[in-house]
Design an enzyme around this catalytic site. Structure first.
Site: not given
Ligand SMILES: NC(=O)c1ccc[n+]([C@@H]2O[C@H](COP(=O)([O-])OP(=O)(O)OC[C@H]3O[C@@H](n4cnc5c(N)ncnc54)[C@H](OP(=O)(O)O)[C@@H]3O)[C@@H](O)[C@H]2O)c1
Length: 270
Positions: A43, A101
């Site tokens: 990241y 990962h």
């Molecule tokens: N292990 C893995 O392979 C893997 C893969 C993917 C992710 N991850 C981890 O999981 C975390 C979260 O996953 P993710 O970032 O893919 O997805 P997520 O948390 O489901 O969604 C984040 C997105 O949703 C928007 N958002 C946040 N709060 C909101 C709300 N209350 N209402 C509407 N939209 C909202 C954000 O935009 P804004 O910034 O504009 O609010 C952002 O674009 C990552 O940061 C990472 O640490 C791990």
């Protein structure tokens, strides 16, 4: 101590939270009450996490830190030096949880090669707990055969109301492996889903809060992210929403098993 009693179940994801804006978002999260930050070698946010921690003035012991080993660091003799570099970047002596990962793409490295190094990293005290991410049931079984029962305590997987990953999460539950949901709010794609909208309205909440409350009620951890302080705070407030048994049953019924993260080199999913 068991990870279930140690890891704050609502954490802050840091994918995309780079630079000063990323640090500000992490500080907003810590101010809102999050005490669990999720990063990864790929990241490029480990430095920001270290800086945010330092600037927050919080004690190291107050924060649960998770990082993940990049599949590029799975070769013989590579994993431990890479984790030491992560600790240096994070400015800590130990992380709370280190995850593999992904399974090695196309099985390039044998699981034993990199899992044995992760076990050794734990024995050296570089990480308190160890776990995996994007592992299927077959891979978890293979890992248990190598590591012995009880060593792998966490599996971080895609999970939200539209992608409930039921077979795998049930298996983890039976095995005492803590599930952490990534993409727990489906990256903002939950808006307009009628069942979630109706439940949200009844609880005077957002659909994202309902999704997070559902995941917490199921016993999972969840790591939503946002760049905006207001969303960071409102996502954290999901902890206060008490869904009814009927709400939970209705959300269970909207599962579409719709996977968003599905690289061609990934495993054959359950
Ligand atoms: N292990 C893995 O392979 C893997 C893969 C993917 C992710 N991850 C981890 O999981 C975390 C979260 O996953 P993710 O970032 O893919 O997805 P997520 O948390 O489901 O969604 C984040 C997105 O949703 C928007 N958002 C946040 N709060 C909101 C709300 N209350 N209402 C509407 N939209 C909202 C954000 O935009 P804004 O910034 O504009 O609010 C952002 O674009 C990552 O940061 C990472 O640490 C791990």
């Amino acid at each position: 101590m068991k990870i279930q009693d140690d890891m704050p179940r609502l954490g802050f994801g840091t994918y995309g939270r780079q630079g000063e804006d990323g640090i500000s978002a992490m500080l907003a999260a810590l101010q809102a009450g999050y005490r669990h930050l999720d990063t990864a070698q790929t990241y490029d946010t480990e430095g920001e996490v270290g800086t945010a921690l330092r600037r927050s003035g919080l004690a190291r012991g107050d924060i649960f830190l998770t990082t993940k080993i990049s599949t590029d660091n799975y070769g013989e003799g590579c994993l431990i030096p890479s984790l030491r570099r992560s600790l240096e970047t994070l400015q800590v002596d130990q992380v709370n949880l280190t995850l593999l990962h992904w399974p090695s793409p196309h099985g390039k490295q044998a699981l034993e090669t990199y899992l044995v190094q992760l076990l050794e990293a734990q024995d050296l005290g570089l990480t308190r707990y160890i776990g995996v991410s994007n592992f299927t049931i077959a891979l978890l079984e293979e890992a248990e055969a190598i590591a012995g029962p009880g060593r792998i305590v966490n599996n971080q997987i895609e999970l939200n109301p539209l992608m409930q990953n039921k077979k795998l999460s049930d298996y983890c539950g039976r095995k005492g492996i803590q599930v952490t949901c990534y993409q727990p709010i489906a990256q903002g794609r939950l808006a307009g889903q009628p069942v979630l909208e109706e439940i949200a309205q009844r609880h005077a909440a957002s659909v994202e809060q309902v999704a997070l409350a559902f995941e917490l009620a199921k016993g999972y951890a969840a790591i939503p992210t946002s760049s905006r302080a207001e969303r960071i705070r409102s996502n954290f407030a999901a902890r206060e929403i008490a869904l009814t048994a009927e709400d939970i049953e209705r959300i269970e019924a909207i599962d579409r098993n719709e996977r968003a993260i599905d690289p061609s080199w990934g495993p054959d999913w359950d």
